[in-house]
Motif scaffolding. Structure first.
Motif, PDB file in Angstrom:
ATOM      1  N   HIS A 191      18.246   4.061   5.759  1.00 24.45           N
ATOM      2  CA  HIS A 191      17.857   4.847   4.589  1.00 24.45           C
ATOM      3  C   HIS A 191      16.713   5.810   4.917  1.00 24.45           C
ATOM      4  O   HIS A 191      16.677   6.933   4.405  1.00 24.45           O
ATOM      5  N   ALA A 192      15.790   5.372   5.780  1.00 26.58           N
ATOM      6  CA  ALA A 192      14.704   6.265   6.198  1.00 26.58           C
ATOM      7  C   ALA A 192      15.274   7.447   6.983  1.00 26.58           C
ATOM      8  O   ALA A 192      14.895   8.601   6.747  1.00 26.58           O
TER       9      ALA A 192
ATOM     10  N   GLU B 251      10.649  -1.029   5.683  1.00 24.83           N
ATOM     11  CA  GLU B 251      10.623  -0.652   4.265  1.00 24.83           C
ATOM     12  C   GLU B 251       9.417   0.221   3.950  1.00 24.83           C
ATOM     13  O   GLU B 251       9.503   1.124   3.114  1.00 24.83           O
ATOM     14  N   SER B 252       8.296   0.005   4.637  1.00 26.67           N
ATOM     15  CA  SER B 252       7.122   0.862   4.464  1.00 26.67           C
ATOM     16  C   SER B 252       7.435   2.287   4.894  1.00 26.67           C
ATOM     17  O   SER B 252       7.092   3.246   4.206  1.00 26.67           O
ATOM     18  N   VAL B 253       8.091   2.412   6.031  1.00 30.97           N
ATOM     19  CA  VAL B 253       8.488   3.733   6.524  1.00 30.97           C
ATOM     20  C   VAL B 253       9.445   4.385   5.536  1.00 30.97           C
ATOM     21  O   VAL B 253       9.297   5.567   5.204  1.00 30.97           O
ATOM     22  N   LEU B 254      10.390   3.612   5.042  1.00 30.79           N
ATOM     23  CA  LEU B 254      11.337   4.138   4.057  1.00 30.79           C
ATOM     24  C   LEU B 254      10.604   4.697   2.842  1.00 30.79           C
ATOM     25  O   LEU B 254      10.899   5.801   2.378  1.00 30.79           O
ATOM     26  N   VAL B 255       9.635   3.968   2.327  1.00 28.51           N
ATOM     27  CA  VAL B 255       8.875   4.428   1.165  1.00 28.51           C
ATOM     28  C   VAL B 255       8.161   5.741   1.484  1.00 28.51           C
ATOM     29  O   VAL B 255       8.167   6.675   0.681  1.00 28.51           O
ATOM     30  N   LEU B 256       7.578   5.828   2.668  1.00 32.06           N
ATOM     31  CA  LEU B 256       6.861   7.052   3.037  1.00 32.06           C
ATOM     32  C   LEU B 256       7.794   8.245   3.182  1.00 32.06           C
ATOM     33  O   LEU B 256       7.380   9.382   2.946  1.00 32.06           O
TER      34      LEU B 256
ATOM     35  N   CYS C  95       0.834  -1.210   0.000  1.00 33.39           N
ATOM     36  CA  CYS C  95       0.000   0.000   0.000  1.00 33.39           C
ATOM     37  C   CYS C  95       0.867   1.258   0.000  1.00 33.39           C
ATOM     38  O   CYS C  95       0.589   2.211  -0.725  1.00 33.39           O
ATOM     39  N   CYS C  96       1.905   1.252   0.806  1.00 34.37           N
ATOM     40  CA  CYS C  96       2.804   2.408   0.880  1.00 34.37           C
ATOM     41  C   CYS C  96       3.540   2.613  -0.440  1.00 34.37           C
ATOM     42  O   CYS C  96       3.720   3.746  -0.895  1.00 34.37           O
ATOM     43  N   MET C  97       3.961   1.509  -1.047  1.00 32.95           N
ATOM     44  CA  MET C  97       4.725   1.606  -2.297  1.00 32.95           C
ATOM     45  C   MET C  97       3.899   2.186  -3.438  1.00 32.95           C
ATOM     46  O   MET C  97       4.437   2.878  -4.296  1.00 32.95           O
TER      47      MET C  97
END
Length: 129
Positions: A115-116, A73-78, A28-30
């Motif tokens: 990375h985030a 990874e979801s946080v990173l995408v956001l 969903c985040c991506m």
């Protein structure tokens, strides 16, 4: 909404259910920015706070590396959008990432958290000290 239901499943006693929910959250985040749902995804601070729980380093610690990695990874995408960084900042995500990172041992989770944090630093939104 859907994200609220998925985040609730991160507390399930079923490892399979938690993994599925974490993967769906990541998906969903991506796709959120491309499909125009980013603002809806970021609107509920309570959902974002609960989404951060598996990687916050607090007890009870999420034992499943796959769940923690998908959430990191979801946080990173956001963090790749200004709106995402702003919403995460409101729920103290930089602090959560820092505390969770101190106790994290899984390389994939650490990499996503690093990375985030770099995304926040690159935009001058946290103090590196």
């Amino acid at each position: 909404g859907l994200l609220h239901a998925l985040v609730a499943q991160l507390r399930s006693p079923s490892e399979l259910r938690k993994r599925g929910a974490a993967g769906a959250i990541k998906n969903c985040c991506m796709s959120a920015e491309a499909d125009g749902t980013l603002q809806h995804l970021l609107a509920d601070e309570g959902v974002l706070e609960r989404m951060l729980e598996p990687i916050n380093g607090l007890d009870p610690k999420e034992r499943d590396d796959t769940v923690r990695e998908a959430i990191a990874e979801s946080v990173l995408v956001l963090t790749q959008s200004q709106a995402g960084r702003d919403a995460l900042w409101k729920v103290k995500a930089p602090h959560v990432l820092r505390k969770g990172y101190e106790l994290e041992e899984h390389p994939g989770v650490c990499r996503a958290m690093e990375h985030a944090a770099e995304a926040f630093l690159a935009h001058g939104e946290i103090d590196s000290g």
